[in-house]
Design a protein around this motif. Structure first.
Motif, PDB file in Angstrom:
ATOM      1  N   VAL A   1     -17.641 -18.075  -4.806  1.00 26.40           N
ATOM      2  CA  VAL A   1     -16.200 -17.862  -4.924  1.00 26.40           C
ATOM      3  C   VAL A   1     -16.275 -15.757  -4.841  1.00 26.40           C
ATOM      4  O   VAL A   1     -16.708 -15.608  -5.510  1.00 26.40           O
ATOM      5  CB  VAL A   1     -15.626 -17.826  -5.533  1.00 26.40           C
ATOM      6  N   HIS A   2     -15.709 -15.184  -3.729  1.00 28.22           N
ATOM      7  CA  HIS A   2     -15.745 -14.322  -3.674  1.00 28.22           C
ATOM      8  C   HIS A   2     -14.263 -13.537  -3.499  1.00 28.22           C
ATOM      9  O   HIS A   2     -13.014 -14.702  -3.521  1.00 28.22           O
ATOM     10  CB  HIS A   2     -16.059 -13.305  -1.965  1.00 28.22           C
ATOM     11  N   PHE A   3     -13.537 -12.068  -3.968  1.00 32.44           N
ATOM     12  CA  PHE A   3     -11.836 -11.895  -3.891  1.00 32.44           C
ATOM     13  C   PHE A   3     -12.593 -10.459  -3.620  1.00 32.44           C
ATOM     14  O   PHE A   3     -13.386  -9.579  -3.680  1.00 32.44           O
ATOM     15  CB  PHE A   3     -11.564 -12.158  -5.647  1.00 32.44           C
ATOM     16  N   GLY A   4     -10.989 -10.292  -3.852  1.00 33.04           N
ATOM     17  CA  GLY A   4     -11.103  -8.264  -3.130  1.00 33.04           C
ATOM     18  C   GLY A   4      -9.485  -8.247  -2.929  1.00 33.04           C
ATOM     19  O   GLY A   4      -8.239  -8.860  -3.288  1.00 33.04           O
ATOM     20  N   PHE A   5      -9.310  -6.610  -3.671  1.00 30.72           N
ATOM     21  CA  PHE A   5      -8.209  -6.039  -3.100  1.00 30.72           C
ATOM     22  C   PHE A   5      -7.568  -5.462  -1.599  1.00 30.72           C
ATOM     23  O   PHE A   5      -8.531  -4.322  -1.677  1.00 30.72           O
ATOM     24  CB  PHE A   5      -7.644  -5.390  -4.503  1.00 30.72           C
ATOM     25  N   ARG A   6      -7.001  -6.565  -0.987  1.00 32.33           N
ATOM     26  CA  ARG A   6      -6.137  -5.426  -0.055  1.00 32.33           C
ATOM     27  C   ARG A   6      -5.080  -4.545  -0.242  1.00 32.33           C
ATOM     28  O   ARG A   6      -4.072  -4.668  -0.730  1.00 32.33           O
ATOM     29  CB  ARG A   6      -6.005  -6.441   1.192  1.00 32.33           C
ATOM     30  N   PRO A   7      -6.044  -3.153   0.837  1.00 27.94           N
ATOM     31  CA  PRO A   7      -4.666  -2.467   0.274  1.00 27.94           C
ATOM     32  C   PRO A   7      -3.751  -2.513   1.250  1.00 27.94           C
ATOM     33  O   PRO A   7      -3.641  -2.468   2.545  1.00 27.94           O
ATOM     34  CB  PRO A   7      -5.151  -1.410   0.676  1.00 27.94           C
ATOM     35  N   THR A   8      -2.407  -2.968   0.385  1.00 30.79           N
ATOM     36  CA  THR A   8      -1.017  -2.927   2.044  1.00 30.79           C
ATOM     37  C   THR A   8      -0.071  -2.218   1.289  1.00 30.79           C
ATOM     38  O   THR A   8       0.242  -1.732   0.248  1.00 30.79           O
ATOM     39  CB  THR A   8      -0.402  -4.634   1.206  1.00 30.79           C
ATOM     40  N   VAL A   9       0.665  -2.356   2.285  1.00 27.65           N
ATOM     41  CA  VAL A   9       2.156  -1.102   2.581  1.00 27.65           C
ATOM     42  C   VAL A   9       3.597  -2.006   3.341  1.00 27.65           C
ATOM     43  O   VAL A   9       2.980  -3.021   3.600  1.00 27.65           O
ATOM     44  CB  VAL A   9       1.954  -0.266   3.577  1.00 27.65           C
ATOM     45  N   LYS A  10       4.746  -1.806   2.251  1.00 29.35           N
ATOM     46  CA  LYS A  10       5.789  -3.176   2.572  1.00 29.35           C
ATOM     47  C   LYS A  10       6.090  -2.625   4.017  1.00 29.35           C
ATOM     48  O   LYS A  10       6.532  -4.480   4.244  1.00 29.35           O
ATOM     49  CB  LYS A  10       6.644  -2.171   1.873  1.00 29.35           C
ATOM     50  N   ASP A  11       6.261  -2.200   4.990  1.00 31.87           N
ATOM     51  CA  ASP A  11       6.527  -2.150   5.825  1.00 31.87           C
ATOM     52  C   ASP A  11       5.004  -2.780   6.824  1.00 31.87           C
ATOM     53  O   ASP A  11       4.936  -2.962   8.091  1.00 31.87           O
ATOM     54  CB  ASP A  11       6.822  -0.965   6.923  1.00 31.87           C
ATOM     55  N   ARG A  12       3.590  -3.636   6.564  1.00 31.80           N
ATOM     56  CA  ARG A  12       2.889  -3.443   7.554  1.00 31.80           C
ATOM     57  C   ARG A  12       1.936  -2.074   7.705  1.00 31.80           C
ATOM     58  O   ARG A  12       1.573  -2.752   9.200  1.00 31.80           O
ATOM     59  CB  ARG A  12       2.949  -5.199   7.255  1.00 31.80           C
ATOM     60  N   ARG A  13       2.184  -0.828   7.885  1.00 32.26           N
ATOM     61  CA  ARG A  13       1.856  -0.542   9.092  1.00 32.26           C
ATOM     62  C   ARG A  13       1.153   1.001   7.841  1.00 32.26           C
ATOM     63  O   ARG A  13       1.043   0.690   6.942  1.00 32.26           O
ATOM     64  CB  ARG A  13       2.998   0.345   9.406  1.00 32.26           C
ATOM     65  N   PRO A  14      -0.512   1.479   8.385  1.00 35.84           N
ATOM     66  CA  PRO A  14      -0.920   2.217   7.723  1.00 35.84           C
ATOM     67  C   PRO A  14      -0.531   3.358   7.219  1.00 35.84           C
ATOM     68  O   PRO A  14       0.683   3.694   7.764  1.00 35.84           O
ATOM     69  CB  PRO A  14      -2.241   2.455   8.764  1.00 35.84           C
ATOM     70  N   LEU A  15      -0.866   3.997   5.958  1.00 32.35           N
ATOM     71  CA  LEU A  15      -0.645   5.428   5.035  1.00 32.35           C
ATOM     72  C   LEU A  15      -1.372   6.707   6.110  1.00 32.35           C
ATOM     73  O   LEU A  15      -2.772   6.351   5.819  1.00 32.35           O
ATOM     74  CB  LEU A  15      -0.879   5.473   4.169  1.00 32.35           C
TER      75      LEU A  15
ATOM     76  N   ASN B   1      -4.563  18.711  16.992  1.00 32.28           N
ATOM     77  CA  ASN B   1      -3.397  18.310  16.693  1.00 32.28           C
ATOM     78  C   ASN B   1      -1.812  18.308  16.722  1.00 32.28           C
ATOM     79  O   ASN B   1      -0.652  17.809  17.403  1.00 32.28           O
ATOM     80  CB  ASN B   1      -3.195  20.223  16.351  1.00 32.28           C
ATOM     81  N   TYR B   2      -2.442  16.618  17.946  1.00 28.89           N
ATOM     82  CA  TYR B   2      -1.599  15.563  17.485  1.00 28.89           C
ATOM     83  C   TYR B   2      -0.946  15.393  16.841  1.00 28.89           C
ATOM     84  O   TYR B   2      -0.890  14.877  16.293  1.00 28.89           O
ATOM     85  CB  TYR B   2      -1.797  14.312  18.752  1.00 28.89           C
ATOM     86  N   PRO B   3       0.449  15.221  17.128  1.00 33.03           N
ATOM     87  CA  PRO B   3       1.840  15.071  16.112  1.00 33.03           C
ATOM     88  C   PRO B   3       1.456  13.211  15.611  1.00 33.03           C
ATOM     89  O   PRO B   3       0.905  12.582  16.922  1.00 33.03           O
ATOM     90  CB  PRO B   3       2.900  14.679  16.656  1.00 33.03           C
ATOM     91  N   LEU B   4       2.003  12.755  14.773  1.00 36.14           N
ATOM     92  CA  LEU B   4       2.014  11.794  14.360  1.00 36.14           C
ATOM     93  C   LEU B   4       3.355  10.701  14.358  1.00 36.14           C
ATOM     94  O   LEU B   4       4.695  11.539  14.727  1.00 36.14           O
ATOM     95  CB  LEU B   4       1.340  11.475  12.854  1.00 36.14           C
ATOM     96  N   THR B   5       3.065   9.348  15.067  1.00 39.54           N
ATOM     97  CA  THR B   5       4.287   9.101  15.098  1.00 39.54           C
ATOM     98  C   THR B   5       4.728   8.819  13.630  1.00 39.54           C
ATOM     99  O   THR B   5       4.763   8.771  12.344  1.00 39.54           O
ATOM    100  CB  THR B   5       4.161   7.584  15.642  1.00 39.54           C
ATOM    101  N   GLU B   6       6.375   8.242  13.510  1.00 40.61           N
ATOM    102  CA  GLU B   6       7.192   8.042  12.131  1.00 40.61           C
ATOM    103  C   GLU B   6       6.380   6.884  11.532  1.00 40.61           C
ATOM    104  O   GLU B   6       6.351   7.242  10.172  1.00 40.61           O
ATOM    105  CB  GLU B   6       8.613   8.222  12.634  1.00 40.61           C
ATOM    106  N   GLU B   7       6.562   6.123  12.147  1.00 45.06           N
ATOM    107  CA  GLU B   7       5.685   4.926  11.651  1.00 45.06           C
ATOM    108  C   GLU B   7       4.128   4.491  10.953  1.00 45.06           C
ATOM    109  O   GLU B   7       4.828   4.051   9.930  1.00 45.06           O
ATOM    110  CB  GLU B   7       5.313   3.727  12.965  1.00 45.06           C
ATOM    111  N   ILE B   8       4.036   5.992  11.127  1.00 41.27           N
ATOM    112  CA  ILE B   8       2.899   5.559   9.480  1.00 41.27           C
ATOM    113  C   ILE B   8       2.770   7.168   8.912  1.00 41.27           C
ATOM    114  O   ILE B   8       2.235   6.924   8.502  1.00 41.27           O
ATOM    115  CB  ILE B   8       1.406   5.472  10.970  1.00 41.27           C
ATOM    116  N   GLN B   9       4.295   8.139   9.370  1.00 40.19           N
ATOM    117  CA  GLN B   9       3.804   9.047   8.270  1.00 40.19           C
ATOM    118  C   GLN B   9       3.942   8.999   7.201  1.00 40.19           C
ATOM    119  O   GLN B   9       4.390   8.218   6.816  1.00 40.19           O
ATOM    120  CB  GLN B   9       4.817  10.160   8.723  1.00 40.19           C
ATOM    121  N   LEU B  10       3.135   9.519   6.071  1.00 39.82           N
ATOM    122  CA  LEU B  10       2.879   9.394   4.409  1.00 39.82           C
ATOM    123  C   LEU B  10       4.353   9.559   4.516  1.00 39.82           C
ATOM    124  O   LEU B  10       4.583   8.885   2.713  1.00 39.82           O
ATOM    125  CB  LEU B  10       2.270  10.471   3.949  1.00 39.82           C
ATOM    126  N   ASN B  11       4.817  10.127   4.475  1.00 37.61           N
ATOM    127  CA  ASN B  11       6.913  10.475   3.826  1.00 37.61           C
ATOM    128  C   ASN B  11       7.620   9.552   4.588  1.00 37.61           C
ATOM    129  O   ASN B  11       8.835  10.174   4.337  1.00 37.61           O
ATOM    130  CB  ASN B  11       7.140  12.264   4.246  1.00 37.61           C
TER     131      ASN B  11
END
Length: 344
Positions: free
Chosen positions: A279-293, A331-341
């Protein structure tokens, strides 16, 4: 003092796929690995463009699949190993309504390349309503991938097997012990909660169990079977079956209820004897909108984070590693969908 362009903290999918971007672009770096088995390292390795509960797809699925194939080809050139297992997912239908829903969804533009309209009968398991094949699905050989990448990085003197100590970081002078650096990228999964620079990120643990089992009757090794969970063969005559999702029971112990859930789920369609070996287990790091940070610290411009990959760690880790590298280095911009803020 050793000068490097990057320090990477972590050793899961985010860290290794980002390391690959640095290798491609001839950047100097070191990785700090705590040496524990991360959620990435015990994951199923499923590569899947379809959400198999509702037969839907997700943001940039085709782009992510295409980029993963390109990346794994590049990695094979220096590790001398192909980690892709061409074993497509066959989703067992519960009833005729699911068959009809699958066919209906397969005519939609975003799903037509993924949902095969020819149903199949899988030998050796109960599938009275047949199964649907997910085109372009596959698996990553998880153990070989992590072993191969670690071996290569050790050979290149880029792998440091020890826990990163935040207190020894001199962020004003861009120094960490014997290293002088330009950038640090933290790829720590749920370890981010102990990181004084990014501990406030809205990353939630999602506990996943899987079992490794001995089947009394072996099954087709060229497919990945899915009903409630995924079933496929491993290298050592055992089979992987999992994984569960639990946001509540997040203690550091095996949940017997999760093991029972898995064993009952397998019994629904595998009617022969089987024995649970591990038996194995781990903790996935998840975000409520399912997009990375992904992004840069608001005060410390040389510190970055790559986290929140969730259950699609392979696709997210691979695809967004280049987005992050281009953001830092070009220095490419990040899209809003993955930004930290985006949750502020």
């Amino acid at each position: 003092m050793q000068n490097v362009d990057y320090i990477i903290v972590g050793d899961g999918y985010a860290a290794l796929f980002f390391a690959h971007q640095l290798i491609l672009n001839n950047k100097s770096f070191v990785i700090f690995s705590e040496g524990k088995k991360s959620a990435s390292q015990i994951s199923a390795g499923i590569i899947n463009p379809v959400v198999l509960k509702k037969f839907t797809t997700f943001w940039k699925a085709q782009e992510q699949i295409d980029f993963l194939h390109k990346t794994l080809n590049e990695i094979s050139l220096y590790t001398q190993e192909n980690y892709l297992i061409e074993a497509p997912i066959h989703r067992i239908f519960h009833d005729e309504n699911e068959q009809k829903l699958w066919l209906n969804k397969s005519n939609k533009e975003e799903l037509t390349d993924f949902l095969d309209q020819n149903f199949t009968k899988i030998e050796g398991v109960k599938n009275n309503f047949k199964s649907g094949k997910v085109n372009q699905s596959a698996r990553l050989n998880v153990k070989h991938f992590f072993d191969g990448m670690k071996h290569f990085l050790i050979q290149q003197n880029k792998w440091i097997q020890e826990r990163f100590n935040y207190h020894q970081l001199d962020n004003q002078e861009n120094k960490y012990r014997e290293f002088s650096f330009k950038h640090i990228v933290f790829c720590e999964g749920m370890g981010v909660k102990f990181n004084p620079f990014f501990a406030e990120l809205p990353v939630q643990p999602n506990k996943g169990h899987h079992i490794r089992i001995k089947l009394s009757e072996t099954l087709d090794s060229n497919i990945t079977i899915k009903k409630k969970h995924f079933l496929f063969p491993l290298d050592d005559e055992l089979y992987f079956y999992g994984g569960t999702y639990d946001r509540d029971q997040i203690h550091e112990n095996i949940d017997e209820s999760a093991v029972k859930q898995l064993e009952n789920g397998l019994s629904e369609f595998y009617e022969n004897e089987f024995e649970t070996k591990e038996v194995h287990f781990g903790f996935r790091p998840t975000v409520k909108d399912r997009r990375p940070l992904i992004g840069r610290h608001s005060l410390h411009e040389n510190l970055y984070v790559f986290n929140g990959l969730g259950a699609r760690g392979i696709l997210n880790g691979c695809f967004f590693s280049k987005i992050l590298f281009d953001f830092i280095d070009k220095n490419y911009p990040l899209t809003e969908e993955i930004q930290l803020n985006r949750f502020q």
